[in-house]
Structure formats: C-alpha cells, structure tokens
Scaffold this motif. Structure first.
Motif, PDB file in Angstrom:
ATOM      1  N   PHE A 152      48.237  40.859  32.719  1.00 19.71           N
ATOM      2  CA  PHE A 152      47.972  40.062  33.485  1.00 19.71           C
ATOM      3  C   PHE A 152      46.374  39.592  33.610  1.00 19.71           C
ATOM      4  O   PHE A 152      45.666  40.250  32.840  1.00 19.71           O
ATOM      5  CB  PHE A 152      48.344  40.332  34.752  1.00 19.71           C
ATOM      6  N   THR A 153      46.129  38.401  34.221  1.00 22.46           N
ATOM      7  CA  THR A 153      44.499  38.047  34.392  1.00 22.46           C
ATOM      8  C   THR A 153      44.516  37.382  35.788  1.00 22.46           C
ATOM      9  O   THR A 153      45.538  36.841  36.170  1.00 22.46           O
ATOM     10  CB  THR A 153      44.214  37.122  33.152  1.00 22.46           C
ATOM     11  N   SER A 154      43.421  37.741  36.417  1.00 26.59           N
ATOM     12  CA  SER A 154      43.124  37.069  37.716  1.00 26.59           C
ATOM     13  C   SER A 154      42.736  35.723  37.407  1.00 26.59           C
ATOM     14  O   SER A 154      41.829  35.393  36.425  1.00 26.59           O
ATOM     15  CB  SER A 154      41.996  37.779  38.528  1.00 26.59           C
ATOM     16  N   ILE A 155      43.227  34.781  37.986  1.00 25.01           N
ATOM     17  CA  ILE A 155      42.794  33.438  38.273  1.00 25.01           C
ATOM     18  C   ILE A 155      41.670  33.066  39.235  1.00 25.01           C
ATOM     19  O   ILE A 155      40.703  32.534  39.000  1.00 25.01           O
ATOM     20  CB  ILE A 155      43.955  32.426  38.560  1.00 25.01           C
ATOM     21  N   ASP A 156      41.550  33.660  40.377  1.00 29.54           N
ATOM     22  CA  ASP A 156      40.801  33.535  41.334  1.00 29.54           C
ATOM     23  C   ASP A 156      40.820  34.828  42.278  1.00 29.54           C
ATOM     24  O   ASP A 156      41.642  35.594  42.207  1.00 29.54           O
ATOM     25  CB  ASP A 156      40.752  32.281  42.097  1.00 29.54           C
ATOM     26  N   LEU A 157      39.821  34.749  42.916  1.00 27.08           N
ATOM     27  CA  LEU A 157      39.418  36.228  43.919  1.00 27.08           C
ATOM     28  C   LEU A 157      38.367  35.769  44.809  1.00 27.08           C
ATOM     29  O   LEU A 157      37.209  35.114  44.435  1.00 27.08           O
ATOM     30  CB  LEU A 157      39.032  37.358  43.001  1.00 27.08           C
ATOM     31  N   GLN A 158      38.828  35.695  46.166  1.00 31.29           N
ATOM     32  CA  GLN A 158      38.083  35.471  47.038  1.00 31.29           C
ATOM     33  C   GLN A 158      37.839  36.391  48.162  1.00 31.29           C
ATOM     34  O   GLN A 158      38.889  37.016  48.267  1.00 31.29           O
ATOM     35  CB  GLN A 158      38.371  34.004  47.875  1.00 31.29           C
ATOM     36  N   ILE A 159      36.594  36.689  48.710  1.00 25.55           N
ATOM     37  CA  ILE A 159      36.425  37.763  49.659  1.00 25.55           C
ATOM     38  C   ILE A 159      35.838  37.102  51.031  1.00 25.55           C
ATOM     39  O   ILE A 159      34.904  36.519  50.956  1.00 25.55           O
ATOM     40  CB  ILE A 159      35.640  39.010  49.147  1.00 25.55           C
ATOM     41  N   ASN A 160      36.220  37.482  52.120  1.00 26.75           N
ATOM     42  CA  ASN A 160      35.602  37.276  53.330  1.00 26.75           C
ATOM     43  C   ASN A 160      35.167  38.397  53.875  1.00 26.75           C
ATOM     44  O   ASN A 160      35.990  39.547  54.316  1.00 26.75           O
ATOM     45  CB  ASN A 160      36.692  36.454  54.469  1.00 26.75           C
ATOM     46  N   PHE A 161      33.931  38.711  54.617  1.00 30.23           N
ATOM     47  CA  PHE A 161      33.383  39.893  55.395  1.00 30.23           C
ATOM     48  C   PHE A 161      33.427  39.654  56.845  1.00 30.23           C
ATOM     49  O   PHE A 161      33.143  38.571  57.117  1.00 30.23           O
ATOM     50  CB  PHE A 161      31.958  40.139  54.936  1.00 30.23           C
ATOM     51  N   GLN A 218      55.306  33.590  36.797  1.00 26.89           N
ATOM     52  CA  GLN A 218      54.001  33.444  36.148  1.00 26.89           C
ATOM     53  C   GLN A 218      52.806  33.678  37.177  1.00 26.89           C
ATOM     54  O   GLN A 218      51.898  34.217  36.733  1.00 26.89           O
ATOM     55  CB  GLN A 218      54.107  32.105  35.515  1.00 26.89           C
ATOM     56  N   ILE A 219      53.156  33.021  38.296  1.00 26.61           N
ATOM     57  CA  ILE A 219      51.783  33.186  39.307  1.00 26.61           C
ATOM     58  C   ILE A 219      52.246  34.048  40.474  1.00 26.61           C
ATOM     59  O   ILE A 219      53.381  33.853  41.086  1.00 26.61           O
ATOM     60  CB  ILE A 219      51.317  31.718  39.799  1.00 26.61           C
ATOM     61  N   SER A 220      51.329  34.576  40.814  1.00 24.31           N
ATOM     62  CA  SER A 220      51.425  35.627  42.118  1.00 24.31           C
ATOM     63  C   SER A 220      50.097  35.542  42.875  1.00 24.31           C
ATOM     64  O   SER A 220      49.024  35.502  42.492  1.00 24.31           O
ATOM     65  CB  SER A 220      51.733  37.054  41.671  1.00 24.31           C
ATOM     66  N   ARG A 221      50.439  35.667  44.151  1.00 23.57           N
ATOM     67  CA  ARG A 221      49.187  35.667  45.127  1.00 23.57           C
ATOM     68  C   ARG A 221      49.309  36.896  46.073  1.00 23.57           C
ATOM     69  O   ARG A 221      50.293  37.434  46.631  1.00 23.57           O
ATOM     70  CB  ARG A 221      49.523  34.542  45.864  1.00 23.57           C
ATOM     71  N   TYR A 222      48.253  37.424  46.152  1.00 19.96           N
ATOM     72  CA  TYR A 222      47.923  38.644  47.036  1.00 19.96           C
ATOM     73  C   TYR A 222      47.055  38.661  48.006  1.00 19.96           C
ATOM     74  O   TYR A 222      46.053  37.806  47.962  1.00 19.96           O
ATOM     75  CB  TYR A 222      47.535  39.639  46.070  1.00 19.96           C
ATOM     76  N   VAL A 223      47.038  39.336  49.260  1.00 25.20           N
ATOM     77  CA  VAL A 223      46.116  39.590  50.303  1.00 25.20           C
ATOM     78  C   VAL A 223      45.858  40.837  50.488  1.00 25.20           C
ATOM     79  O   VAL A 223      46.671  41.688  50.666  1.00 25.20           O
ATOM     80  CB  VAL A 223      46.846  38.827  51.601  1.00 25.20           C
ATOM     81  N   THR A 277      41.643  37.541  48.919  1.00 26.38           N
ATOM     82  CA  THR A 277      42.973  36.957  48.404  1.00 26.38           C
ATOM     83  C   THR A 277      42.613  36.864  46.845  1.00 26.38           C
ATOM     84  O   THR A 277      41.509  36.790  46.369  1.00 26.38           O
ATOM     85  CB  THR A 277      43.059  35.646  49.183  1.00 26.38           C
ATOM     86  N   SER A 278      43.673  36.933  46.158  1.00 25.75           N
ATOM     87  CA  SER A 278      43.716  36.831  44.653  1.00 25.75           C
ATOM     88  C   SER A 278      44.972  36.192  44.013  1.00 25.75           C
ATOM     89  O   SER A 278      46.029  36.580  44.525  1.00 25.75           O
ATOM     90  CB  SER A 278      43.453  37.948  44.183  1.00 25.75           C
ATOM     91  N   THR A 279      44.875  35.247  43.156  1.00 23.45           N
ATOM     92  CA  THR A 279      45.779  34.703  42.370  1.00 23.45           C
ATOM     93  C   THR A 279      45.878  35.457  40.940  1.00 23.45           C
ATOM     94  O   THR A 279      44.829  35.444  40.457  1.00 23.45           O
ATOM     95  CB  THR A 279      45.892  33.164  42.411  1.00 23.45           C
ATOM     96  N   VAL A 280      47.175  35.640  40.573  1.00 18.69           N
ATOM     97  CA  VAL A 280      47.143  36.310  39.243  1.00 18.69           C
ATOM     98  C   VAL A 280      48.127  35.747  38.487  1.00 18.69           C
ATOM     99  O   VAL A 280      49.254  35.351  38.993  1.00 18.69           O
ATOM    100  CB  VAL A 280      47.684  37.935  39.424  1.00 18.69           C
ATOM    101  N   LEU A 281      47.814  35.711  37.074  1.00 25.52           N
ATOM    102  CA  LEU A 281      48.697  35.073  36.170  1.00 25.52           C
ATOM    103  C   LEU A 281      49.259  36.378  35.052  1.00 25.52           C
ATOM    104  O   LEU A 281      48.583  37.009  34.522  1.00 25.52           O
ATOM    105  CB  LEU A 281      47.824  34.078  35.355  1.00 25.52           C
ATOM    106  N   THR A 282      50.351  36.220  35.132  1.00 30.79           N
ATOM    107  CA  THR A 282      51.241  37.255  34.337  1.00 30.79           C
ATOM    108  C   THR A 282      51.227  36.506  32.943  1.00 30.79           C
ATOM    109  O   THR A 282      51.724  35.123  32.760  1.00 30.79           O
ATOM    110  CB  THR A 282      52.678  37.200  34.690  1.00 30.79           C
ATOM    111  N   LEU A 283      50.831  37.480  31.951  1.00 28.14           N
ATOM    112  CA  LEU A 283      50.862  36.875  30.559  1.00 28.14           C
ATOM    113  C   LEU A 283      52.118  37.538  29.772  1.00 28.14           C
ATOM    114  O   LEU A 283      52.460  38.736  30.033  1.00 28.14           O
ATOM    115  CB  LEU A 283      49.372  37.336  29.907  1.00 28.14           C
TER     116      LEU A 283
END
Length: 144
Positions: free
Chosen positions: A81-90, A110-115, A130-136
């Motif tokens: 897998f690889t991360s497509i995006d990652l966002q952090i709020n403090f 193929q696409i997964s989203r996590y909090v 939050t992050s979106t992950v792509l399964t390879l």
C-alpha cells in the motif's frame, strides 16, 4: 485484539518495529483487523518544538504508523500500500504521553479511508488525522 511490540500480524512480511518507531520511541500496543493503537511516551527533551510542546510532525508520524499498521492487517501476500493523502488538525498542545487510535471510515478493494485520533494520557483529543490509502497489487506491489 492482541497486545504486541513485535509484529503487526502473524506471518507479516512487513518489518516491525520499523526504523521510525525505534528513532521516535513509539510502540504498537494493540492491533486487530483494520485497527491499531500506537503509544508514544513523549519526551520534551527529544520530541519538542521550539515552543516546548511536542512537535506536530511527531504526532503525524505516530498517526501514519497506526494507519499503515491497521491497513496492513487486511493485506494479502501479493499486496502492499501507499498513502494518497494525510491531513492533521491540531486541537491542544501536548507535553507527555499520547496514543494514536484509529477507526476505518471505509475499507475498499483499492481505496481506503481512516480517521486517527491522537489522545493525551488524560483522554483529551490532541489532534485528528485523516488519510486515504491505496492498496497495490501484483507488479505494483512488487519490491515494496
């Protein structure tokens, strides 16, 4: 869920603990299908920013590790897998221990989203990632 500091999953091909865990001093304390909890005993002598609180990048690192570890629990032998995006709020500063706990929002083929919530040791929310992950698969996953 099993408590471990050794490997993310029985028979996993991923190296655990990864080098970044050793460098920053965090550890995997709980894992289950699609979930993981990472603990960091934050130390202002090692992890602080110039203002004396724990550096936001360190918080981002433990969340990214929790997300990747959780995602890896559902991978097949020929997948990576690889991360497509990652966002952090403090939300508030932190000086001591913290935990990164996550829940999947959507786990797709193929696409997964996590909090991922980052909590202080008093259970107050420090940050949310939050992050979106792509399964390879197959050749795309080769060598990863």
């Amino acid at each position: 869920m099993a408590e471990t500091g050794e490997a993310p999953a029985e028979g996993s091909r991923f190296i655990y603990p990864p080098a970044i865990a050793k460098t920053l001093g965090f550890r995997l304390i709980e894992i289950g299908p699609g979930t993981a909890t990472i603990e960091l005993m934050a130390d202002t002598e090692i992890h602080a920013n110039p203002m004396g609180t724990i550096h936001g990048g360190v918080l981002c690192d433990i969340a990214d590790a929790a997300i990747g570890t959780a995602h890896a629990t559902g991978l097949k032998e020929d997948e990576s897998f690889t991360s497509i995006d990652l966002q952090i709020n403090f939300f508030r500063p932190v000086w001591g221990a913290e935990f990164a706990r996550l829940q999947p929002v959507n786990v797709g083929r193929q696409i997964s989203r996590y909090v991922c919530d980052i909590l202080r040791d008093d259970d107050k929310l420090v940050a949310q990632v939050t992050s979106t992950v792509l399964t390879l698969r197959g050749d795309e996953a080769s060598g990863r």
